[in-house]
Design a protein around this motif. Structure first.
Motif, PDB file in Angstrom:
ATOM      1  N   ARG A   1       0.671  -1.108   0.024  1.00  0.00           N
ATOM      2  CA  ARG A   1       0.081  -0.037   0.051  1.00  0.00           C
ATOM      3  C   ARG A   1       0.882   1.327   0.066  1.00  0.00           C
ATOM      4  NH1 ARG A   1      -4.388  -0.738  -2.253  1.00  0.00           N
ATOM      5  NH2 ARG A   1      -4.438   1.397  -2.263  1.00  0.00           N
ATOM      6  N   ARG A   2       2.085   1.254   0.670  1.00  0.00           N
ATOM      7  CA  ARG A   2       2.826   2.256   0.967  1.00  0.00           C
ATOM      8  C   ARG A   2       3.366   2.690  -0.329  1.00  0.00           C
ATOM      9  NH1 ARG A   2       7.258   3.547   5.484  1.00  0.00           N
ATOM     10  NH2 ARG A   2       8.017   5.461   4.741  1.00  0.00           N
TER      11      ARG A   2
ATOM     12  N   ALA B   1       0.804   4.300  -2.772  1.00  0.00           N
ATOM     13  CA  ALA B   1       0.610   5.585  -2.208  1.00  0.00           C
ATOM     14  C   ALA B   1       1.821   6.577  -2.766  1.00  0.00           C
ATOM     15  CB  ALA B   1       0.247   5.733  -0.883  1.00  0.00           C
TER      16      ALA B   1
ATOM     17  N   PRO C   1     -13.152  18.849  12.779  1.00  0.00           N
ATOM     18  CA  PRO C   1     -12.241  20.159  12.290  1.00  0.00           C
ATOM     19  C   PRO C   1     -10.928  19.642  11.948  1.00  0.00           C
ATOM     20  CG  PRO C   1     -12.623  20.352  14.708  1.00  0.00           C
ATOM     21  CD  PRO C   1     -13.167  18.948  14.234  1.00  0.00           C
TER      22      PRO C   1
ATOM     23  N   MET D   1      -1.493  15.544   5.049  1.00  0.00           N
ATOM     24  CA  MET D   1      -1.602  14.012   4.951  1.00  0.00           C
ATOM     25  C   MET D   1      -1.009  13.309   3.574  1.00  0.00           C
ATOM     26  SD  MET D   1      -5.596  13.546   6.403  1.00  0.00           S
ATOM     27  CE  MET D   1      -5.744  14.259   8.092  1.00  0.00           C
TER      28      MET D   1
ATOM     29  N   TYR E   1       2.032  11.390   3.983  1.00  0.00           N
ATOM     30  CA  TYR E   1       2.089  10.157   4.666  1.00  0.00           C
ATOM     31  C   TYR E   1       3.018   8.963   4.455  1.00  0.00           C
ATOM     32  CZ  TYR E   1       0.438   6.153   7.578  1.00  0.00           C
ATOM     33  OH  TYR E   1       0.552   4.920   8.463  1.00  0.00           O
TER      34      TYR E   1
ATOM     35  N   MET F   1       7.613  16.560  16.829  1.00  0.00           N
ATOM     36  CA  MET F   1       6.535  17.064  17.378  1.00  0.00           C
ATOM     37  C   MET F   1       7.011  18.756  17.098  1.00  0.00           C
ATOM     38  SD  MET F   1       5.347  16.969  21.108  1.00  0.00           S
ATOM     39  CE  MET F   1       5.362  15.213  21.623  1.00  0.00           C
TER      40      MET F   1
ATOM     41  N   GLN G   1     -13.581   7.480  18.363  1.00  0.00           N
ATOM     42  CA  GLN G   1     -14.022   8.580  17.394  1.00  0.00           C
ATOM     43  C   GLN G   1     -13.593   8.778  16.286  1.00  0.00           C
ATOM     44  OE1 GLN G   1     -14.009  12.130  19.859  1.00  0.00           O
ATOM     45  NE2 GLN G   1     -15.649  11.427  21.380  1.00  0.00           N
ATOM     46  N   ALA G   2     -12.258   8.606  16.120  1.00  0.00           N
ATOM     47  CA  ALA G   2     -11.459   8.624  14.971  1.00  0.00           C
ATOM     48  C   ALA G   2     -11.729   7.353  14.193  1.00  0.00           C
ATOM     49  CB  ALA G   2      -9.930   8.858  14.969  1.00  0.00           C
TER      50      ALA G   2
ATOM     51  N   LEU H   1       1.862   6.233  19.061  1.00  0.00           N
ATOM     52  CA  LEU H   1       2.380   6.183  17.936  1.00  0.00           C
ATOM     53  C   LEU H   1       1.450   5.903  16.700  1.00  0.00           C
ATOM     54  CD1 LEU H   1       5.263   3.771  19.002  1.00  0.00           C
ATOM     55  CD2 LEU H   1       5.252   6.252  18.474  1.00  0.00           C
TER      56      LEU H   1
ATOM     57  N   ARG I   1      -0.596   9.551  13.395  1.00  0.00           N
ATOM     58  CA  ARG I   1      -0.758   9.679  11.918  1.00  0.00           C
ATOM     59  C   ARG I   1      -1.500   8.713  11.135  1.00  0.00           C
ATOM     60  NH1 ARG I   1       3.991  12.626   9.752  1.00  0.00           N
ATOM     61  NH2 ARG I   1       5.155  11.437  11.102  1.00  0.00           N
ATOM     62  N   PRO I   2      -1.664   7.327  11.365  1.00  0.00           N
ATOM     63  CA  PRO I   2      -2.534   6.728  10.663  1.00  0.00           C
ATOM     64  C   PRO I   2      -3.854   6.985  11.006  1.00  0.00           C
ATOM     65  CG  PRO I   2      -1.094   5.192  11.618  1.00  0.00           C
ATOM     66  CD  PRO I   2      -0.472   6.766  11.858  1.00  0.00           C
TER      67      PRO I   2
ATOM     68  N   ASN J   1      -5.154   9.719  11.918  1.00  0.00           N
ATOM     69  CA  ASN J   1      -5.587  11.296  11.059  1.00  0.00           C
ATOM     70  C   ASN J   1      -6.062  10.804  10.006  1.00  0.00           C
ATOM     71  OD1 ASN J   1      -4.671  13.361  12.898  1.00  0.00           O
ATOM     72  ND2 ASN J   1      -2.535  13.445  12.015  1.00  0.00           N
ATOM     73  N   ALA J   2      -5.439  10.027   9.215  1.00  0.00           N
ATOM     74  CA  ALA J   2      -5.833   9.728   7.896  1.00  0.00           C
ATOM     75  C   ALA J   2      -7.192   8.822   8.032  1.00  0.00           C
ATOM     76  CB  ALA J   2      -4.811   8.862   7.343  1.00  0.00           C
TER      77      ALA J   2
ATOM     78  N   LEU K   1      -6.468   4.392   2.803  1.00  0.00           N
ATOM     79  CA  LEU K   1      -6.014   3.368   2.132  1.00  0.00           C
ATOM     80  C   LEU K   1      -5.219   3.908   1.152  1.00  0.00           C
ATOM     81  CD1 LEU K   1      -6.336   0.043   1.738  1.00  0.00           C
ATOM     82  CD2 LEU K   1      -7.651   0.565  -0.156  1.00  0.00           C
TER      83      LEU K   1
ATOM     84  N   LEU L   1      -3.668   6.318   0.923  1.00  0.00           N
ATOM     85  CA  LEU L   1      -2.438   7.275   1.483  1.00  0.00           C
ATOM     86  C   LEU L   1      -1.339   6.179   1.935  1.00  0.00           C
ATOM     87  CD1 LEU L   1      -3.988  10.279   3.391  1.00  0.00           C
ATOM     88  CD2 LEU L   1      -2.676  10.319   1.389  1.00  0.00           C
ATOM     89  N   GLY L   2      -1.585   4.791   1.786  1.00  0.00           N
ATOM     90  CA  GLY L   2      -0.604   4.002   2.152  1.00  0.00           C
ATOM     91  C   GLY L   2      -0.889   3.495   3.458  1.00  0.00           C
ATOM     92  N   VAL L   3      -1.993   3.687   4.183  1.00  0.00           N
ATOM     93  CA  VAL L   3      -2.498   3.238   5.666  1.00  0.00           C
ATOM     94  C   VAL L   3      -2.640   1.736   5.365  1.00  0.00           C
ATOM     95  CG1 VAL L   3      -3.683   3.359   7.696  1.00  0.00           C
ATOM     96  CG2 VAL L   3      -2.833   5.399   6.410  1.00  0.00           C
TER      97      VAL L   3
ATOM     98  N   SER M   1      -7.849  18.882  15.385  1.00  0.00           N
ATOM     99  CA  SER M   1      -8.103  17.568  15.407  1.00  0.00           C
ATOM    100  C   SER M   1      -6.801  16.667  15.118  1.00  0.00           C
ATOM    101  CB  SER M   1      -8.988  17.064  14.179  1.00  0.00           C
ATOM    102  OG  SER M   1     -10.074  17.741  14.541  1.00  0.00           O
ATOM    103  N   ASP M   2      -5.759  17.164  14.858  1.00  0.00           N
ATOM    104  CA  ASP M   2      -4.285  16.384  14.700  1.00  0.00           C
ATOM    105  C   ASP M   2      -3.976  15.633  15.699  1.00  0.00           C
ATOM    106  OD1 ASP M   2      -1.903  15.295  14.163  1.00  0.00           O
ATOM    107  OD2 ASP M   2      -1.136  17.244  13.230  1.00  0.00           O
TER     108      ASP M   2
ATOM    109  N   ARG N   1      -1.602  13.708  16.339  1.00  0.00           N
ATOM    110  CA  ARG N   1      -0.380  13.740  17.225  1.00  0.00           C
ATOM    111  C   ARG N   1      -0.274  14.741  18.559  1.00  0.00           C
ATOM    112  NH1 ARG N   1       2.932  15.574  11.763  1.00  0.00           N
ATOM    113  NH2 ARG N   1       0.924  16.390  11.532  1.00  0.00           N
TER     114      ARG N   1
END
Lengths: 281, 330
Positions: free
Chosen positions: A77-78, A81, A96, A105, A108, B1, B78-79, B210, B213-214, B216-217, B226, B228-230, B274-275, B277
């Motif tokens: 997948r990576r 992408a 938000p 993003m 990524y 960070m 929630q995410a 950790l 980031r996934p 976030n996506a 998917l 984005l490579g997650v 909503s980031d 991280r």
């Protein structure tokens, strides 16, 4: 099929679970690198399904998809992408997020789980924002953007991936003329200047006819025609596939696309597509 | 960070520290801050030392751990579910825990040894977690989050019915203690529970943070993630199991403390975005700090008797949150 194709699709078949009908039935085509390729067809003809199979989100029941010479199951997948940026049909985003966060993003696949964004990443994000003309919107929440701005933000995210190929699913849906043209101009520029390969699903036959190098017309999951726009958008084919009488004109110009076929649906018909004076009712 | 995120987290951590110190000053007997500090340093008179070190400090730490776990689990769910109404108890974990706890009370295990109740609650929570997972993984390819949501809610309802059925036949005393457990309390806190929960939560927290980031996506859409490579299925499974394990432990030691896991992540999003991280660690600090304060109020506001802490979290938290919501929208 050409050896150096971006996508090579052969005899692709797919049925959704619990459905006996094939959503895609024997689709084959090749997308050469650096071309703008559009997939057109009526609602439910399998356009979005085809994109999902091209991108490995769905697995074919039969046939295969090869990207850059390697069959899709051979790609992680990576890695995929890093090659292919995607603008999916917009779903609602519940939380938000700012435009910059959305575009970031796109980095990524280049960063993974722990990588920290460096200078190259920030440069890629800035360039994508600039390319889509949304630098001034970078800190605005996505929810406060107009449809056109939002769509450009999603294109910018795909560009931030620095992809060799861009795949878009109806990116100009519900946009006004200017925003629609901006997206198509951007896609044309990407193919010409940056040699990006673009695969685009759209309902805009006339814009597709002007900008696409080649197109695939789907009819109920099967290919009805494939080739350059003036070979695909012929009156009989369009009438048969869309079930509506049309006239085919030529774009009057001025512009480099003068003469491109333009579809003009005719009035005075009943919903079955038969002319009203045809006698059958 | 980024420096900005680090600064925000540092502010929250400082606030947590202040809340912890303050919470050791308030209670049945108020102790001034300098004496609290002396007691922590191992000096001062013995009674104060005992109150601070043996009663209030482990309880405050436990409140922080439970609140932090609930905040983190809420933000993660929630995410994962892309649903702003998701909260740690939505997917039946708390109902499973309650079945375990009620079983321990009704069958008389809890009278034999104090540790049986949290253990039974924990096992009940695990049972619910894996039942929901089983249902969700049996419906086609991958983990369908809509099925996860629906399966979690109905399995929770089933367990609640079981509890009510059992309690219908229970004695008044059993009924009372079961209801009190379900209202949530940190009164049973001791060093053992605090240390155990620390050792348990730290690895889960580390892995979840950790995954920022996934997540976030994932929070903008599974299909997008998917592309984005997650590795979407793996991330979803890890997020569900780890957040459920955190909630199981929290609910086992403290019962059902509502509101923290729902509102804390939203409050952070309203103020700082909503980031994940930033959002995940901030939800830990804010959730933990908030529960420390709420528990302090619960045990000192009404004199010698204790108020249910879940009541305080809602009574104090809802007006604060509504205020924040109105100010942000204006």
């Amino acid at each position: 099929m050409s050896a150096g194709a971006a996508f090579e699709v052969s005899d692709l078949c797919f049925a959704y679970e619990g459905s006996s009908r094939l959503a895609l039935d024997g689709v084959s085509f090749a997308v050469a690198p650096g071309v703008l390729y559009t997939v057109i067809g009526p609602n439910g003809s399998g356009k979005s399904t085809l994109l999902k199979l091209l991108l490995g989100a769905l697995q074919p029941a039969q046939g295969r998809v090869v990207y850059a010479g390697r069959p899709l199951p051979g790609w992680s997948r990576r890695d995929l992408a890093r090659q292919i940026g995607v603008v999916p049909q917009g779903g609602e985003i519940m939380f938000p997020v700012t435009v910059r966060e959305i575009v970031e993003m796109g980095r990524y696949p280049h960063l993974g789980l722990l990588g920290r964004p460096g200078r190259l990443d920030h440069a890629a994000v800035d360039e994508a924002l600039e390319r889509c003309d949304i630098v001034g919107l970078a800190d605005r929440p996505l929810s406060r953007l107009s449809g056109g701005e939002r769509q450009r933000a999603l294109v910018a995210r795909a560009l931030a991936q620095q992809p060799a190929t861009l795949v878009l699913d109806e990116p100009t849906i519900s946009l006004d003329i200017r925003h629609e043209m901006q997206i198509f101009e951007l896609l044309a520029e990407l193919t010409r200047q940056d040699s990006v390969t673009v695969v685009l699903v759209t309902h805009h036959l006339n814009l597709a006819a002007r900008y696409a190098d080649r197109m695939l017309l789907l009819d109920g999951g099967a290919p009805a025609a494939e080739g350059p726009p003036n070979q695909v958008l012929r009156r009989e084919a369009v009438e048969q596939v869309y079930g509506w009488p049309v006239a085919v004109g030529a774009h009057p110009g001025p512009g480099r696309d003068a003469g491109a076929p333009q579809i003009l649906p005719l009035a005075g018909t009943d919903p079955s597509g038969e002319p009203v004076d045809g006698g059958a009712s | 960070m980024s420096a900005r995120v680090a600064l925000r987290l540092a502010i929250l951590a400082l606030a947590v520290l202040l809340a912890l110190v303050a919470s050791m000053g308030f209670g049945a007997a108020d102790i001034p801050v300098p004496e609290v500090m002396r007691a922590i340093g191992g000096r001062g008179d013995e009674t104060t030392r005992t109150i601070v070190m043996e009663l209030r400090l482990p309880r405050a730490l436990l409140a922080f751990l439970v609140g932090g776990a609930l905040g983190l689990a809420g933000a993660t769910l929630q995410a994962l579910l892309r649903n702003p109404l998701a909260e740690p108890f939505l997917l039946g974990v708390s109902s499973g825990a309650a079945v375990g706890a009620v079983a321990a009370v009704v069958l008389g295990w809890s009278a034999l040894a104090a540790w049986t109740l949290p253990v039974a609650a924990f096992l009940g929570a695990l049972l619910a977690t894996f039942l929901v997972l089983f249902v969700a993984s049996r419906t086609g390819r991958g983990l369908d989050t809509r099925v996860l949501l629906l399966g979690g809610v109905v399995i929770g309802m089933f367990f609640n019915a079981v509890i009510l059925l059992v309690l219908t036949f229970a004695s008044a005393e059993t009924f009372r203690s079961a209801i009190f457990w379900m209202m949530g309390s940190l009164a049973a806190a001791d060093w053992g529970a605090a240390v155990l929960l620390t050792g348990y939560t730290v690895p889960a927290v580390a892995v979840l943070v950790l995954m920022a980031r996934p997540l976030n996506a994932l929070s903008v859409g599974e299909e997008t993630a998917l592309y984005l490579g997650v590795r979407v299925e793996r991330v979803k499974l890890a997020a569900y199991i780890l957040s459920s394990l955190l909630v199981a432990a929290a609910v086992a030691v403290s019962g059902v403390i509502g509101f923290v896991g729902l509102i804390i992540p939203h409050a952070i999003r309203l103020v700082w975005g909503s980031d994940h991280r930033m959002l995940l660690p901030a939800s830990i600090f804010a959730g933990g700090g908030f529960l420390v304060i709420a528990d302090t109020v619960a045990r000192s506001a009404a004199g010698p008797s204790e108020l249910p802490v879940g009541v305080i979290t809602a009574l104090v938290g809802v007006p604060l949150f509504v205020l924040l919501l109105i100010r942000r929208k204006a």
